[in-house]
Design an enzyme around this catalytic site. Structure first.
Site, mmCIF file in Angstrom:
data_model
loop_
_atom_site.group_PDB
_atom_site.id
_atom_site.type_symbol
_atom_site.label_atom_id
_atom_site.label_comp_id
_atom_site.label_asym_id
_atom_site.label_seq_id
_atom_site.Cartn_x
_atom_site.Cartn_y
_atom_site.Cartn_z
ATOM 1 N N ASN A 120 96.211 45.660 -22.069
ATOM 2 C CA ASN A 120 97.133 46.128 -22.428
ATOM 3 C C ASN A 120 98.070 46.137 -23.749
ATOM 4 O OD1 ASN A 120 100.267 44.184 -23.141
ATOM 5 N ND2 ASN A 120 98.830 42.034 -22.047
ATOM 6 N N CYS B 66 101.950 43.306 -20.406
ATOM 7 C CA CYS B 66 100.998 43.047 -18.334
ATOM 8 C C CYS B 66 102.333 42.506 -17.680
ATOM 9 C CB CYS B 66 100.551 41.352 -19.369
ATOM 10 S SG CYS B 66 102.142 40.380 -19.961
ATOM 11 N N HIS C 19 103.859 35.732 -19.107
ATOM 12 C CA HIS C 19 102.659 36.423 -19.257
ATOM 13 C C HIS C 19 102.347 37.256 -17.671
ATOM 14 C CE1 HIS C 19 98.980 38.085 -19.326
ATOM 15 N NE2 HIS C 19 98.253 37.690 -18.739
ATOM 16 N N ASP D 11 94.228 40.255 -14.332
ATOM 17 C CA ASP D 11 94.965 39.492 -15.359
ATOM 18 C C ASP D 11 94.194 40.813 -16.273
ATOM 19 O OD1 ASP D 11 95.590 38.092 -17.049
ATOM 20 O OD2 ASP D 11 95.244 36.490 -16.353
#
Length: 1115
Positions: free
Chosen positions: A200, A205, A452, A469
């Site tokens: 990131n 994200c 997020h 993630d």
């Protein structure tokens, strides 16, 4: 959006946690802006969630002098917390607010805790106007505080009219929900799952989740690999190559992959990477860009083949034989979430038939107005169906964006042929089965201010799901990808089952935002095999070299403690750099020959390696140590002696390097008395010998270059070497020259004239000093050149600055660049800009400085001669910019600064319309002057009509301005100024008549029936005995509301937001006991009804949110 990040220290450039930032650890999410740390829902929960609230009343707020201010500790979930506040902002012009672990310094090693929390600054006038923002974060030793760097503008906080700072008191509230989690710092995604994540960059994200989804559509990945690129392309300049490179690394790398080359190929700067955008918008923009890049190649049409479907918009008349149709394509479908329980209900709503009748009849060409049916049906669906769920909507009642967290289900298997093809048009090919299998679920976790993104994907449509993630990839159960992403509410188990406690429910902020389905019939085509033969050979070679270089650097880093880096500067380096890369000192050590030598190697052995590499015999080498002087210059100080050369390079580096740098810097002296004879052994240096370096300046060319070095005797004089200097310069032996010593350049240039008759010793010249010289100029020659001598030239070089000028209305694009001096005055700068843009009067140029943090113009422009020099214009906190913004004004700036422009909305009592007018008057003018000016711009009911100016905020009247009030004290940036005619009834008030405030309002059941004002407020005179029925009749006449609609309206007396509904026989005036009715804006007659036409009649600054910038791919 709002930046969410751990609070940075004052000197930090990036928004990162305030603790020491270890190399290799990625910065946490910086939400633009409100983005949280990657979620940790996949991690084992040790404790059940616990929740708690904390209120912090801060007295004497404006008197707080500390940069940081902490609340007292409070306990939630068995943990100690506190609120951290920066009263003057954390290097921004906003209040900065964070949640902090109060006892982080004393907690045991490896502690961590997860919390979802909200922070709020209470509006003490109107609780509905309280500023509240929420996020979530995993707190640990590295990041023990988290929150909002730009929570709310300081000018709003300190504005007494806003209601946040009342009696010098501020109230801050924290609502915390806690979970304790297992630490996963050592987790290896590749080892555990076979897949790697994406790093990131700050707030990317949303992009990472989309890229992982697209990568795991193999047909798409294969098409990207087959896009033509060449070995000469650079990933940072080519979107196809950058995407190929990224996909290759995801496929073959063992660790998480960076996306910087891809965002650079988009034309994004650092600010874009720290600005959160919408994943749905990025998907469309990226698809369009790739579709364009694929044109004319072997993979042209791939985007359409995968993602394009078609639907038919139709209007069909009911009573006559007429039908209008229009075919349209789509790459994704926007499905409603609000009011729909699942995907099928959304599709039902999508194809719902709308009837056009009554006042809404359809104009059917030659057939006139007709009753008709209007709707949409699908002609065909694509192999890969992308469903964008409308989780974010604009709430017109509250004039703000809201997130829809309602429960919304989606199936693992989607049948779009259901109920005999109810979604399909008559033209659809019924032989194609539209049965789909869920491939990906993109999730948004958080609220409208921050959040997020991550994705649940099953790459081969097997039963195994994976959570992508950012850097971490984990295996997940089906329920996490489906059930837990439906949204809605979750009920916590009771802590004391024996007691009859009301169960605690909380909203689930993590929910599906985008769904990707693959049609069963196309599964084998879409989920195909992709291997190295699909990847261009030049790409494989390039990326394998990059990988090998990365491995080498990693190995070098691991073995760095065994080696010494020796940087060797020679005369050739000085010649190549001085006058080009540098002008001051002698050399940039990062651009000289570098040797990596084992620390145990003898220096004599190192000299042999130098002989092999550089072709200089060992006996012709003499090495000098560099020294950093007190004036911050860096010069050769002394040659190495025999004892030092007999030691190891590691020992020599440690002994000579007081700063303990990892490098040993040397100057290699090679004695060349005659170039034709090659190198010769350097002469023995005595104490009387001084090594000097010489630079030559040409004022005509404005050129400084290195011409050589020489030993002189300390007792000698410059006159002894004049012929030699002329020879080095290529001058006649008798040429008259001037000599200067270059002494220092930080913080200011010091370059002094050398007396040619004085000895070198008396001139305080020593080893490593620099002499700059030039031809002696006549007075006429001096007048010809901009910089006639060495000192003036060096002063110019030290202060020159290339400034990028951008038009204030186009703040991302450079209009032109100018080379200026940091010492240029304000007048110098605006004169150059005026000349560049063709303005005759430089006073009509207005400049605005650059905010280095937001990469945007500062809010306030530079005042006329408000700064002394260019250097002052370019400084922002502790950073220096090279960007300025300009405007061309219609008035000279000094004259404009003496004026004030007010934006006034005139409310026409006849037409009920608003027209906006800019009134520009001298600052000493009064509201009466504004009214006189306004009368010449608007249509009045009569020439004798009287006007007044009101202060309106969020559909309430807060003030009537006195005619003698000075306009320089009026702030129209946040309040709306409204002008209107004074009604005759108010001019002729009876003894018992009372003017009252009348506002429109509604009550939203989803918001606990909170009162929401809307529309245009107004005054109404009520008589002492007048009943509501009589007042209603006058209001209906005034507003011209039809009977049918008016019958649905309710009337209430509202005090501080609480409605008390009135009956027709109630006497209205009896509710309004205060004589000072104009100031009692929270006591009003409320008209409750639906806002049927919610719209902004004019642009007003009502402290609205700044939503995300649109996604742009520039290349």
């Amino acid at each position: 959006m709002t930046v969410i990040a751990a609070s940075p220290d004052e000197d930090d450039d990036m928004l990162v946690p305030p603790q020491d930032f270890n190399e290799g650890v990625e910065p946490m999410e910086v939400l633009g802006q409100g983005e949280r740390v990657p979620t940790v829902e996949n991690q084992p929960v040790v404790d059940d969630p616990l929740t708690g609230k904390f209120a912090w009343t801060i007295e004497g707020f404006s008197k707080i002098n500390m940069r940081k201010h902490y609340s007292e500790s409070f306990t939630v979930g068995g943990f100690n917390w506190r609120v951290l506040l920066f009263p003057k902002g954390n290097n921004v012009d906003h209040l900065s607010l964070y949640l902090d672990v109060a006892d982080s310094a004393s907690l045991p090693y490896g502690w961590s805790r997860f919390a979802h929390f909200s922070l709020a600054v209470v509006n003490q006038y109107d609780p509905k106007a309280t500023v509240k923002k929420d996020t979530q974060h995993q707190f640990n030793v590295r990041e023990s505080d988290w929150g909002f760097t730009s929570f709310m503008p300081l000018q709003d906080l300190y504005d007494p009219a806003k209601g946040f700072l009342l009696n010098d008191k501020v109230i801050v509230e924290a609502d915390v929900n806690v979970r304790k989690l297992v630490d996963y710092w050592a987790y290896d995604s590749k080892k555990e799952t076979g897949f790697v994540g994406l790093k990131n960059q700050g707030a990317t994200c949303y992009m990472n989740s989309l890229l992982q989804t697209l990568y795991h559509i193999p047909y798409f990945r294969k098409a990207v690999y087959h896009m033509p690129t060449t070995e000469n392309d650079l990933p940072s300049n080519s979107i196809p190559l950058a995407l190929q490179s990224l996909f290759y690394k995801i496929q073959y790398s063992d660790t998480s992959v960076a996306t910087k080359d891809l965002t650079k190929s988009f034309g994004w700067d650092t600010y874009d990477s720290f600005m959160q955008h919408d994943v749905q918008e990025l998907n469309r923009v990226l698809s369009e860009k790739l579709e364009d890049k694929m044109k004319g190649t072997a993979v042209e049409g791939t985007i359409q083949q995968l993602f394009e479907g078609h639907h038919m918009n139709y209007i069909e008349c009911i009573n006559v034989d007429y039908k209008s149709t229009r075919k349209e394509s789509f790459y994704d479908l926007q499905l409603d979430v609000k009011g729909c329980k699942d995907v099928y209900e959304s599709f039902d709503k999508y194809v719902e038939v709308e009837r056009l009748e009554g006042d809404n009849k359809y104009q059917a060409e030659q057939l006139g107005l007709q009753d008709a049916k209007k709707g949409v049906l699908f002609i065909d669906f694509p192999p890969v169906l992308q469903l964008q769920l409308k989780r974010f909507e604009y709430d017109f009642m509250r004039d703000t964006m809201v997130k829809i967290n309602d429960r919304y289900e989606f199936p693992l298997q989607l049948d779009l042929d259901r109920e005999d093809g109810k979604y399909l048009s008559p033209d659809a090919d019924r032989s194609v089965q539209n049965h789909y299998t869920l491939h990906s679920v993109l999730v948004h976790s958080g609220g409208v201010h921050g959040g997020h993104y991550y994705a649940y994907i099953r790459p081969t449509l097997s039963d195994q799901w994976y959570k992508f993630d950012d850097e971490r990839v984990t295996k997940e159960e089906l329920r996490r990808a489906l059930d837990e992403q439906y949204g809605g509410e979750e009920e916590l188990p009771q802590t004391n089952p024996g007691f009859n406690n009301t169960p605690f429910k909380f909203t689930k902020y993590s929910n599906a935002y985008m769904l990707v389905y693959i049609r069963d019939a196309d599964k084998d085509k879409v989920v195909c095999n992709v291997d190295e033969k699909d990847i261009a050979e030049h790409l494989q070679i390039r990326l394998k070299k990059e990988h090998e270089e990365k491995v080498r650097k990693r190995k070098d880093k691991a073995e760095a403690h065994l080696y010494t880096i020796i940087k060797v500067a020679q005369d050739i380096d000085l010649s190549n750099q001085i006058g080009k890369d540098i002008h001051f000192d002698l050399v940039d050590h990062d651009k000289v020959h570098s040797f990596r030598i084992q620390k145990q190697t003898l220096f004599t052995q190192f000299k042999e390696e130098v002989a092999r590499d550089l072709g200089i015999p060992v006996n012709c080498q003499r090495f000098w140590l560099w020294a950093k002087r007190q004036n911050h210059t860096y010069r050769p100080n002394r040659p190495l002696n025999e004892h030092e050369e007999s030691q190891t390079v590691g020992h020599l580096k440690d002994a000579s390097n007081k700063a303990h740098n990892a490098e040993l810097k040397l100057f290699l002296e090679v004695y060349l008395p005659n170039p034709t004879q090659g190198p010769a052994v350097p002469l023995e240096k005595t104490k009387e010998d001084v090594l000097l370096f010489f630079k030559l300046y040409n004022p005509e060319k404005e050129e400084l270059r290195y011409v050589g070095r020489s030993f002189v005797k300390g007792g000698g004089r410059p006159t002894d070497i004049l012929e030699k200097l002329n020879e080095m310069a290529g001058f006649e032996p008798t040429e008259e020259i001037q000599l200067y010593e270059e002494i220092k350049f930080e913080p200011n240039v010091m370059c002094e004239h050398i007396d040619k008759k004085s000895t070198f010793k008396n001139s305080q010249l020593e080893d490593g000093d620099i002499i700059c010289y030039q031809k002696t100029l006549t007075r006429e020659e001096e007048d010809l050149y901009r910089y006639p001598d060495v000192p003036s030239f060096l002063e110019y070089v030290r202060n020159r600055q290339v400034v990028h000028f951008r038009h204030l209305e186009r703040p991302k694009e450079d209009e032109f660049c100018l080379e200026l001096s940091k010492q240029h005055t304000y007048d110098d700068v605006v004169e150059r800009v005026a000349l560049q843009v063709g303005l005759e009067d430089p006073a009509k140029v207005r400049l605005t400085s650059h905010n280095c943090y937001s990469q945007q113009p500062k809010p306030q422009p530079i005042k006329y001669r408000g700064v002394e020099r260019l250097s002052d214009m370019l400084v922002h906190y502790n950073q220096t910019s090279d960007v300025l913004y300009f405007e061309a004004l219609d008035l000279p700036l000094p004259e404009l600064q003496g004026l004030k422009t007010l934006k006034v909305a005139f409310h026409n009592s006849k037409t009920e319309e608003l027209s906006v007018h800019n009134i520009r008057l001298p600052k000493q003018s009064t509201v009466g002057d504004v009214i006189i000016e306004l009368k010449g711009k608007v249509e009045l009911s009569s020439p004798q009509a009287e006007l007044r100016v009101l202060e309106v905020f969020y559909h309430k009247i807060y003030k009537i301005f006195p005619l003698n009030e000075k306009i320089e004290n009026i702030n129209d940036q946040y309040w709306t100024l409204r002008a209107e005619e004074i009604p005759d009834e108010e001019k002729e008030l009876g003894a018992h008549d009372r003017p009252i405030h009348v506002y429109h309002f509604s009550r939203d059941a989803s918001q606990n029936h909170m009162v929401q004002n809307f529309g245009e407020p107004f005054f109404l005179v009520v008589h002492q005995t007048e009943t509501l029925a009589e007042v209603k009749q006058r209001i209906q006449t005034k507003l011209a509301i039809p009977d049918e609609e008016f019958s649905k309206w309710k009337f209430a007396f509202l005090s501080l937001g609480r409605p008390e509904y009135l009956q027709d026989d109630d006497v209205v005036a009896s509710r309004f006991l205060k004589r000072d009715s104009y100031g009692a804006w929270e006591h009003y007659l409320g008209l409750e009804h639906t806002d049927c036409t919610p719209k902004r009649s004019h642009t007003s600054n009502q402290n609205r949110h700044n939503f995300e910038k649109p996604v742009k791919i520039y290349n």
